[in-house]
Design a protein around this motif. Structure first.
Motif, mmCIF file in Angstrom:
data_model
loop_
_atom_site.group_PDB
_atom_site.id
_atom_site.type_symbol
_atom_site.label_atom_id
_atom_site.label_comp_id
_atom_site.label_asym_id
_atom_site.label_seq_id
_atom_site.Cartn_x
_atom_site.Cartn_y
_atom_site.Cartn_z
ATOM 1 N N THR A 11 1.224 4.712 -4.867
ATOM 2 C CA THR A 11 0.744 3.393 -4.425
ATOM 3 C C THR A 11 -0.176 3.590 -3.210
ATOM 4 O OG1 THR A 11 2.746 2.930 -3.098
ATOM 5 C CG2 THR A 11 2.774 2.279 -5.413
ATOM 6 N N GLY A 12 -0.090 2.737 -2.193
ATOM 7 C CA GLY A 12 -0.812 2.984 -0.947
ATOM 8 C C GLY A 12 -2.242 2.492 -0.867
ATOM 9 N N ALA A 13 -2.745 1.797 -1.880
ATOM 10 C CA ALA A 13 -4.104 1.251 -1.819
ATOM 11 C C ALA A 13 -4.017 -0.277 -1.782
ATOM 12 C CB ALA A 13 -4.933 1.708 -3.013
ATOM 13 N N GLY A 14 -5.161 -0.919 -1.609
ATOM 14 C CA GLY A 14 -5.161 -2.373 -1.573
ATOM 15 C C GLY A 14 -6.559 -2.939 -1.676
ATOM 16 N N VAL A 15 -6.637 -4.188 -2.102
ATOM 17 C CA VAL A 15 -7.894 -4.928 -2.136
ATOM 18 C C VAL A 15 -7.943 -5.792 -0.883
ATOM 19 C CG1 VAL A 15 -9.270 -6.638 -3.356
ATOM 20 C CG2 VAL A 15 -7.952 -4.944 -4.646
ATOM 21 N N VAL A 16 -9.064 -5.722 -0.138
ATOM 22 C CA VAL A 16 -9.190 -6.484 1.099
ATOM 23 C C VAL A 16 -10.403 -7.402 1.015
ATOM 24 C CG1 VAL A 16 -8.091 -4.662 2.447
ATOM 25 C CG2 VAL A 16 -10.579 -4.678 2.228
ATOM 26 N N SER A 17 -10.328 -8.497 1.748
ATOM 27 C CA SER A 17 -11.452 -9.454 1.787
ATOM 28 C C SER A 17 -11.374 -10.223 3.092
ATOM 29 C CB SER A 17 -11.379 -10.419 0.604
ATOM 30 O OG SER A 17 -10.311 -11.328 0.777
ATOM 31 N N TRP B 204 -7.697 2.495 0.780
ATOM 32 C CA TRP B 204 -6.372 3.117 0.702
ATOM 33 C C TRP B 204 -5.918 3.516 2.095
ATOM 34 C CZ3 TRP B 204 -10.840 5.102 -1.450
ATOM 35 C CH2 TRP B 204 -11.383 6.247 -0.841
ATOM 36 N N ALA B 205 -4.653 3.929 2.198
ATOM 37 C CA ALA B 205 -4.086 4.321 3.490
ATOM 38 C C ALA B 205 -4.860 5.502 4.073
ATOM 39 C CB ALA B 205 -2.617 4.704 3.305
ATOM 40 N N GLU C 41 -9.487 -4.894 11.550
ATOM 41 C CA GLU C 41 -10.876 -5.358 11.619
ATOM 42 C C GLU C 41 -10.999 -6.840 11.267
ATOM 43 O OE1 GLU C 41 -13.708 -3.717 12.431
ATOM 44 O OE2 GLU C 41 -12.640 -1.893 12.964
ATOM 45 N N GLY C 42 -9.869 -7.499 11.041
ATOM 46 C CA GLY C 42 -9.883 -8.923 10.778
ATOM 47 C C GLY C 42 -9.914 -9.309 9.312
ATOM 48 N N LEU C 43 -9.787 -8.322 8.414
ATOM 49 C CA LEU C 43 -9.750 -8.616 6.986
ATOM 50 C C LEU C 43 -8.310 -8.879 6.544
ATOM 51 C CD1 LEU C 43 -12.305 -5.960 5.671
ATOM 52 C CD2 LEU C 43 -12.717 -8.336 6.394
ATOM 53 N N GLU C 44 -8.175 -9.362 5.334
ATOM 54 C CA GLU C 44 -6.846 -9.712 4.822
ATOM 55 C C GLU C 44 -6.587 -8.978 3.511
ATOM 56 O OE1 GLU C 44 -4.500 -13.801 3.514
ATOM 57 O OE2 GLU C 44 -5.922 -13.856 5.199
ATOM 58 N N ILE C 45 -5.325 -8.660 3.278
ATOM 59 C CA ILE C 45 -4.946 -7.995 2.036
ATOM 60 C C ILE C 45 -4.874 -9.026 0.915
ATOM 61 C CG2 ILE C 45 -3.271 -6.505 0.892
ATOM 62 C CD1 ILE C 45 -4.601 -5.293 3.379
ATOM 63 N N VAL C 46 -5.698 -8.828 -0.095
ATOM 64 C CA VAL C 46 -5.609 -9.689 -1.281
ATOM 65 C C VAL C 46 -4.360 -9.329 -2.057
ATOM 66 C CG1 VAL C 46 -6.705 -10.292 -3.474
ATOM 67 C CG2 VAL C 46 -8.106 -9.975 -1.419
ATOM 68 N N LYS C 47 -4.245 -8.047 -2.402
ATOM 69 C CA LYS C 47 -3.051 -7.508 -3.046
ATOM 70 C C LYS C 47 -2.973 -6.013 -2.767
ATOM 71 C CE LYS C 47 -1.881 -10.527 -6.941
ATOM 72 N NZ LYS C 47 -1.620 -10.578 -8.413
ATOM 73 N N TYR C 48 -1.752 -5.539 -2.657
ATOM 74 C CA TYR C 48 -1.545 -4.098 -2.619
ATOM 75 C C TYR C 48 -1.605 -3.573 -4.048
ATOM 76 C CZ TYR C 48 0.002 -4.553 2.246
ATOM 77 O OH TYR C 48 0.056 -4.802 3.591
ATOM 78 N N SER C 49 -1.950 -2.303 -4.179
ATOM 79 C CA SER C 49 -2.178 -1.743 -5.512
ATOM 80 C C SER C 49 -0.932 -1.783 -6.402
ATOM 81 C CB SER C 49 -2.699 -0.305 -5.406
ATOM 82 O OG SER C 49 -1.829 0.502 -4.630
#
Length: 366
Positions: free
Chosen positions: A129-135, A207-208, A217-225
């Motif tokens: 795991t350890g990745a994510g989509v950010v926006s 990813w991590a 940096e002020g972004l948000e996690i949409v979903k973790y992988s």
């Protein structure tokens, strides 16, 4: 394999100097004993076998760093020599060229090399795991519905684990990532974060430790992988097939050290030491290290996880990254990990952590 030669120059010079200064018989005997002890230490260190380890400086490879700093490699008779790389392609090439005993460079990249004919084996793991989509925060909620990726611009690093996971999730959702949205491939996760912040893209895959960096940096996690694919693998440990077969015993020793590091990491009382060990090799804020290791979204495990490797390959075929739909089970060599775990269980049969790893191995690999 080369032998490690350690010369205790300062200590031995000090001993010679003291003997030459006219000590008493008792002092001379004590010094003699110290010299014998130092000589024994030198002899022990001379037996260490050099073991070259390729890695990317990331929190995802923390088991290497812990095993090194806590002396687990030395306990198993190995002199671990680290070779950092900036990208997976160069690292895998070094493995196949015989310059490394092992390397950890994701899962999609080694699978791609394997399809092209590279004789590599998968023998263990580091991170799952350890990745994510950010926006940006104003888009995050909307993008939690994967159907809303249609018409968007998404930044990614091709062949990164998170890249494959997201494209696979889009495929499963009936979304054509080549027609229904625009994916922009970048050189690094740092570039992805910059593109998202500037508004050049709507979201990006990182990813991590860049997931936590993105949040800073002020972004948000949409979903973790793992919300797209539960228990998916990321960083698998690979080796050249011939090198693995010819030096099998050393690979068992190596995996024993990694398993010991996993146990050490999972013990909460070692948290400060673990963070300090990793910090020596990964130049990020200690708070990021703590979140990556103990925050619950990164799975640190030395287990090969054969089932998840095969699933990752199937996904790569689905999204068009691989063309050859074949069974690569023979390239996933779980026997060294199992032998390493069996040896540790033989040494500490009542250890609950090792017992839990045996159960996990049976679930993931048999």
């Amino acid at each position: 394999m080369k032998k490690k030669l350690v010369v205790l120059g300062t200590a031995l010079s000090l001993t010679v100097g003291l003997v030459g200064c006219g000590q008493s018989a008792t002092e001379t005997t004590s010094t003699s004993n110290q010299a014998e002890s130092q000589q024994q230490t030198e002899n022990n260190e001379q037996t260490l076998v050099d073991f070259a380890i390729g890695h990317l400086p990331t929190t995802g490879h923390s088991l290497y760093y812990i095993a090194k700093e806590e002396g687990f490699f030395e306990e198993e008779g190995l002199n671990a020599i680290f070779h950092p790389f900036s990208n997976s392609g160069e690292g895998i090439t070094a493995v196949t060229a015989g310059k490394l005993d092992v390397g950890t460079f994701g899962t999609p990249a080694p699978l791609t090399f394997e399809e092209k004919g590279a004789k590599i084996v998968f023998l263990g793991g580091q991170m799952g795991t350890g990745a994510g989509v950010v926006s940006k925060p104003d888009l995050a909620e909307d993008l939690r519905d994967i159907q809303n990726f249609k018409g968007k611009k998404i930044a990614t690093v091709k062949l990164a684990t998170g890249d494959v996971v997201l494209r696979g999730a889009l495929y499963d959702a009936g979304i054509d990532y080549e027609k229904d949205l625009k994916i922009i491939e970048m050189n690094s996760p740092a570039d992805v974060i910059v593109a998202v912040k500037k508004g050049e893209v709507d979201a990006g895959v990182v990813w991590a430790p860049f997931v936590e960096k993105a949040k800073q940096e002020g972004l948000e996690i949409v979903k973790y992988s793992q919300e797209y694919y539960e228990n998916h693998v990321c960083c698998r440990i690979i080796a050249d097939e011939t090198r693995f077969d010819e030096n099998y015993t050393n690979y068992v020793k190596f995996l024993k050290a990694i398993i010991k590091a996993e146990r050490f990491e999972k013990d909460e009382k070692n948290k400060e030491k673990v963070i300090a060990d990793i910090k020596k090799y990964v130049d990020v804020d200690p708070q990021i290290i703590e979140k990556d290791i103990y925050g619950g979204y990164v799975d640190q495990s030395a287990d090969p996880n054969k089932k998840a490797i095969l699933q990752m390959r199937d996904t790569m075929v689905d999204i068009g990254y691989l063309k050859d739909d074949k069974d690569i089970s023979p390239s996933i060599r779980t026997e060294a990990y199992k032998e390493a775990l069996d040896q540790l269980l033989n040494e500490e049969p009542n250890d609950p952590f090792y017992q839990s790893l045996l159960k996990r191995f049976e679930e993931n690999n048999l």
